[in-house]
Enzyme design. Structure first.
Site, PDB file in Angstrom:
ATOM      1  CG  HIS A  68      38.775  48.305  82.198  1.00 35.29           C
ATOM      2  ND1 HIS A  68      38.788  48.379  80.833  1.00 35.29           N
ATOM      3  CD2 HIS A  68      38.062  47.200  82.498  1.00 35.29           C
ATOM      4  CE1 HIS A  68      38.100  47.375  80.329  1.00 35.29           C
ATOM      5  NE2 HIS A  68      37.654  46.634  81.323  1.00 35.29           N
ATOM      6  CD  GLU A  72      35.851  45.591  86.008  1.00 31.88           C
ATOM      7  OE1 GLU A  72      35.756  44.411  85.620  1.00 31.88           O
ATOM      8  OE2 GLU A  72      35.595  46.574  85.274  1.00 31.88           O
ATOM      9  CG  HIS A  73      39.493  42.887  83.716  1.00 35.31           C
ATOM     10  ND1 HIS A  73      39.300  41.942  82.733  1.00 35.31           N
ATOM     11  CD2 HIS A  73      38.707  43.940  83.391  1.00 35.31           C
ATOM     12  CE1 HIS A  73      38.434  42.417  81.852  1.00 35.31           C
ATOM     13  NE2 HIS A  73      38.063  43.630  82.223  1.00 35.31           N
ATOM     14  CD  GLU A 133      42.249  39.119  83.747  1.00 30.72           C
ATOM     15  OE1 GLU A 133      41.358  39.825  83.232  1.00 30.72           O
ATOM     16  OE2 GLU A 133      42.227  37.866  83.722  1.00 30.72           O
ATOM     17  CD  GLU A 178      36.751  44.980  78.312  1.00 28.63           C
ATOM     18  OE1 GLU A 178      37.514  44.415  79.107  1.00 28.63           O
ATOM     19  OE2 GLU A 178      35.757  45.626  78.668  1.00 28.63           O
TER      20      GLU A 178
HETATM   21 ZN   LIG Z   1      36.728  44.745  81.017  1.00 32.01          ZN
END
Ligand SMILES: [Zn+2]
Length: 1010
Positions: free
Chosen positions: A105, A108-109, A181, A206
């Site tokens: 994740h 991905e960011h 991130e 998040e």
């Molecule tokens: Zn995310």
């Protein structure tokens, strides 16, 4: 950029907030150019470094699929040629983490934070303002990561392709990006070394947000424990507890081993030439790589000899109607290989037959037992992993009823094995599959890409799963050969299957406290380990990050569309209006593909105010109770057999020019195959003539489900509730919307659900039915093909003659001149670990000369100021500004800050007022507005603007012209006129945990605790 809690459920918007608006391609079944263009290829043929493997015609989806393999790297490519100009690209990687640090994740960011060819901060986000993409995002699922985008413009597609490919294969993965991130230790105020050191990071916050939702906690645990031995045993999105273990080096290693062509799957869709895609991908990227051996495959889960049980805690829900009924239980069964496409097809049908709709056995045995308020969040068939899963259970039960639920589940399977499913229910499922192929909604390419990814990801045949007709025929044959086919399957998978996991979740008063304690201890441990030198590095890094975030960048390396690439003219949506017995009927002739869409609006301006709060409940239960000769079960069955569903929802439509004026209505929504129009209208006629609310038991069940749904959805859409609430005090339309859809409705429904006797509610609903279900102020919109329109109009005419009332008027507005603007500051104290902040200011109606400038201003602030300050620096997941009729609203989403974010809102106004933006910024802000306006509209929805809010094509053209002509001076003028120094009435609302700053400022704030 999104972590998929459950692959199919979550659709994230461009800012990671809200749903993306559904998109549609201009699509015609009559031309086949795109398909013909690929039908010339032959298996074995070489194309730009690839070998063609297979060509498959899939007539039921109007497409031809080509599969290819890249010779040098073994990268796989699937192209779906279809006469649709909303072209899609996606590249996905099999990402199978073995810990819960969230490495896929965070990668991905971070991959989207700058690449070799585009070495700027966050090129992905910047492309949002330079493109007409109809979709852009990135997803992390349990075992894959996908980067998809779609666009209707060829040049735009090429621009985005280049940015996406560079991000995936040559990301910079700078250390600072990882800190921004992922996670980092930093002083609360980076400039002040005396301020406490805390955890920061976008994914960290998040996932704290995701883990604030009991629903997510439950789903995550159920899958982790059912499939514990490999990658499904960990949290791919990252568990905040473990995210802070991840290092930058681990991130880079993960990229090297997973984001490689040899571990990649490319998907292209639409009518752009396949060879253009292949040539670009090969020449610019893949040919520079060599094949590597990949080690990402997932083994089958070793089978258990005994079923297992588990227990977890959650935070008590202050909105629960009955505090003693907050336990969730369910059982999940591991089924089998999800890449076996026919078996998966069969099991998904069985899953629907078991839990879908009011006539299913579990609906009857579990929901109508009245011991819980809804199904547990893990429900039905799930084929999004290597092996498929079926789950069923209840939420909102008393703790002592746990065993009772397990008993009911087991008994229900026994009964199904004994009695089987009714043929009519099987027919209904097959009808839904047929209708689903023809009804055009959403972004078709994106849906296709999602549908094949899970199977393809585990080396299943992606084209096999798309051949729906083949599966339907095989399914019918199996049942013809063996009438007990489905019962045998139920026996096999649910009776003799020992691999099942039962999970119980109950509230713990100390849950939030324990979680805070855990974070505090973890933080203390990390801080204690810091040497003085480390602390200096940490402080310097905080400053460096802040400085980097403040840097003005040269963005000329990024490709862009310009305003000159845009059409100056709107796409007209011609509609012909006739009148049937006085009722206006709007006819929109469209290529709807053998589907007829019928919508009705009933104006409800005259409803007495004491009935208003009940409108939402009324609209949600109307088609779920009985009607005419049908009890609710029969009605539900008829709806599934003949239609795509009958929906009702409240409509609030502000007047274009008059202040404090709007229309109140109820919107009835439906569609069906052309051949079933009479049947569809017969069902509406039964509902209009003889709605039957008499089944109190049924009503109680629906009320409980509705209330629990609202309460559970709060954490997922907190920003929407905050925005709605802050706008409510400034305009009567928004005020009504708050009553019907906002926090007011949530607490209203809680009170209703708490009642032991629903007799009084029933009376209110009956009263409403008398006001609403007639043709006194009805209007109708039909979308159908030219061949079928006149038939549809005839059917509608018959329907109108059958229903009660005398048509007198449509399109009425109410004027609430007496509405008192009442700016206020409100905090809803909720058991969340993040905040949702909103600030609204009063503005003007949508046809006012300042409206276009306000729209551009909202886009400008979102893209050029708020994103940087609230997301990049503040660590919130999302933020923005939005402009609707009468109100301008700022918001943040899953935000670690609250009062600081309110300061940022004010600073953004100052920034705009001081003209701190460039001309390029203005163009990009406009492009952003057009990106929303120009989203493709499906044939079944064209004419809606005229129908719902009387927006004519001329008005749309005028507002388009105004948007083009907005100037710098206009933007500054509206900033000063409406937003600066709270010139106009302003309200603040936020949802979040108790806040000392607010509590100590009680004369200015209203705090609502439940
Ligand atoms: Zn995310």
């Amino acid at each position: 950029m999104d972590f998929l809690e459950n692959a199919e459920k979550h659709e994230a918007g461009l800012f990671g907030v809200g749903g993306y608006t559904s998109c549609y391609r201009r699509f015609s079944t009559k031309t086949n150019k795109a398909r013909e263009a690929v039908q010339i290829y032959k298996p074995g043929q070489k194309l730009h470094g690839y070998t063609v493997k297979q060509l498959v015609d899939i007539p039921e989806l109007y497409l031809t699929a080509v599969t290819l393999k890249h010779d040098k790297t073994q990268a796989q490519h699937l192209h779906a040629a279809r006469e649709d100009d909303n072209n899609l690209f996606s590249v996905s990687f099999r990402t199978t983490p073995m810990d819960s640090t969230g490495v896929p994740h965070i990668l991905e960011h971070t991959a989207l934070c700058g690449s070799k060819k585009y070495p700027v901060r966050d090129p992905f986000f910047k492309m949002l303002s330079r493109s007409l993409a109809t979709f852009m995002n990135a997803f992390t699922a349990d075992d894959w990561t996908m980067y998809p985008f779609s666009s209707q413009n060829y040049q735009d597609f090429q621009n985005l392709l280049s940015v996406y490919m560079d991000a995936a294969f040559y990301p910079e993965l700078r250390e600072l990006d990882f800190f921004q991130e992922g996670w980092r230790l930093e002083h609360e105020d980076p400039a002040n070394p005396k301020s406490p050191i805390i955890f920061k990071g976008i994914v960290y916050n998040e996932m704290k947000g995701v883990f604030s939702s009991s629903r997510s906690i439950y789903t995550q645990e159920a899958y982790n424990k059912l499939l514990p031995s490999h990658t499904y045993g960990v949290v791919s999105g990252g568990d905040p507890k473990y995210i802070t273990d991840l290092t930058w080096q681990q991130l880079k290693d993960f990229h090297a081993s997973h984001y490689h062509p040899s571990n990649s799957r490319f998907f292209t869709y639409g009518n752009f030439p396949l060879e253009d895609h292949l040539q670009f991908i090969n020449d610019k990227y893949l040919q520079h790589f060599n094949q590597i051996s990949v080690n990402t495959s997932v083994p089958f889960e070793p089978r258990w000899t005994n079923s297992r049980k588990g227990k977890i805690d959650c935070a008590p829900d202050p909105l629960a109607a009955d505090p003693n009924k907050q336990t969730t239980v369910s059982v999940s069964y591991l089924l089998g290989d999800a890449t076996d496409s026919f078996e998966a097809f069969t099991l998904s049908i069985i899953g629907h037959l078991l839990v879908g709709g009011e006539t299913s056995p579990f609906y009857k045995s579990l929901l109508e037992a009245n011991i819980g308020n809804d199904y547990a969040p893990t429900l039905g068939y799930d084929g999004y992993r290597k092996e498929s899963v079926f789950s069923v259970g209840l939420q909102g039960i008393a703790k002592q009823d746990e065993e009772k639920v397990f008993q009911i589940i087991s008994d229900t399977f026994d009964k199904v094995i004994k009695d089987g499913f009714e043929q009519e229910r099987i027919d209904a499922v097959l009808h839904q599959i047929e209708l689903g192929q023809k009804h055009q909604s959403g972004n078709f390419g994106l849906g296709l890409s999602m549908a094949v990814t899970s199977i393809w990801n585990h080396d299943g045949n992606p084209t096999e799963s798309l051949q729906i007709n083949k599966h339907v025929n095989m399914f019918k044959q199996k049942i013809a050969d063996n009438p007990a086919f489905l019962q045998d399957k139920v026996h096999q998978y649910f009776k003799t299957n020992n691999h099942s996991f039962s999970l119980t979740m109950s509230p713990d008063e100390k849950f939030e406290e324990k979680r805070k304690e855990e974070e505090k201890k973890r933080l203390e441990k990390k801080v204690k380990e810091l040497s003085d030198k480390d602390k200096q590095i940490l402080y310097d890094r905080g400053l460096q990050l802040m400085q980097k975030q403040n840097e003005e960048e040269n963005l000329t390396c990024l490709p862009t569309l310009t305003l000159a690439d845009l059409d100056r003219k709107i796409k007209p949506e011609p509609v012909e209006t006739t009148s049937l017995g006085g009722v206006p009927v709007l006819c929109s002739i469209q290529p709807t593909n053998e589907v007829t869409y019928i919508r009705m609006i009933c104006n409800i301006n005259n409803i007495p105010s004491h009935l208003l709060p009940y409108i939402t409940l009324f609209s949600s239960i109307l088609t779920q109770m009985g009607a005419g000769d049908y009890d609710y079960k029969r009605l539900s069955q008829e709806i599934e057999l003949y239609t795509g569903g009958l929906d009702t929802s409240p409509l609030i439509s502000p007047h274009h020019t008059q202040p404090n004026t709007y229309e109140k209505g109820l919107h009835f929504n439906s569609y069906c195959l052309d051949k079933n129009v009479d049947k569809l209208l017969e069902l509406w006629s039964a509902i209009f003539n003889r709605p039957d609310f008499s089944d109190l038991n049924r009503l109680t069940t629906l009320i409980r489900m509705e209330a629990s749904d609202l309460a559970m959805g709060l954490a997922d859409s907190g920003h929407r509730y905050a925005m709605g609430h802050s706008a409510a005090s400034l305009s009567p339309a928004d005020n009504l919307s708050e009553t019907l859809n906002g926090m007011t409705q949530v607490s209203f429904m809680k009170k209703i659900a708490e009642k032991t006797d629903q007799e009084e509610t029933l009376e209110k609903l009956k009263e409403l039915a008398k006001f609403i279900l007639n043709k006194d102020s009805l209007r109708i919109l039909i979308n159908a093909t030219p061949e079928h329109m006149s038939q549809a109009v005839k059917s509608v005419d018959r329907f109108l003659q059958e229903i009660p009332g005398n048509h007198s008027s449509s399109y009425n507005h109410v004027n609430e001149e007496s509405f008192k603007i009442n700016p206020l500051n409100t905090q809803f104290e909720l058991p969340f670990s993040v905040n949702y902040v909103a600030k609204s200011c009063q503005t003007v109606q949508s046809t006012h000369e300042d409206f276009a400038s306000l729209r551009v201003l909202a886009s400008l602030l979102s893209r050029k100021y708020l994103h940087r300050e609230i997301r990049e620096k503040g660590g919130a997941y999302g933020s923005g500004a939005s402009c609707s009729s009468d109100v301008f609203t700022f918001y943040s989403y899953r935000d670690p800050n609250s009062t600081q974010t309110m300061d940022v809102f004010n600073q953004s106004v100052q920034w705009a007022s001081n003209s701190k933006f460039t001309d390029q910024d203005i163009d990009e802000a406009k492009l952003g507005v057009f990106q929303q306006i120009d989203k493709p509209i499906p044939p079944g929805k064209r004419g809606m603007l005229l129908f719902t809010s009387q927006r004519t094509d001329e008005m749309r053209q005028k507002s388009r012209d105004e948007l083009f002509s907005v100037s710098r001076d206009d933007i500054i003028a509206v900033t000063n006129r409406y937003l600066k120094d709270n010139q106009k009435p302003t309200s603040l609302t936020f949802l979040g945990p108790a806040n000392e700053q607010i509590r100590s400022n009680q004369d200015k704030w209203k705090i609502i605790k439940d």
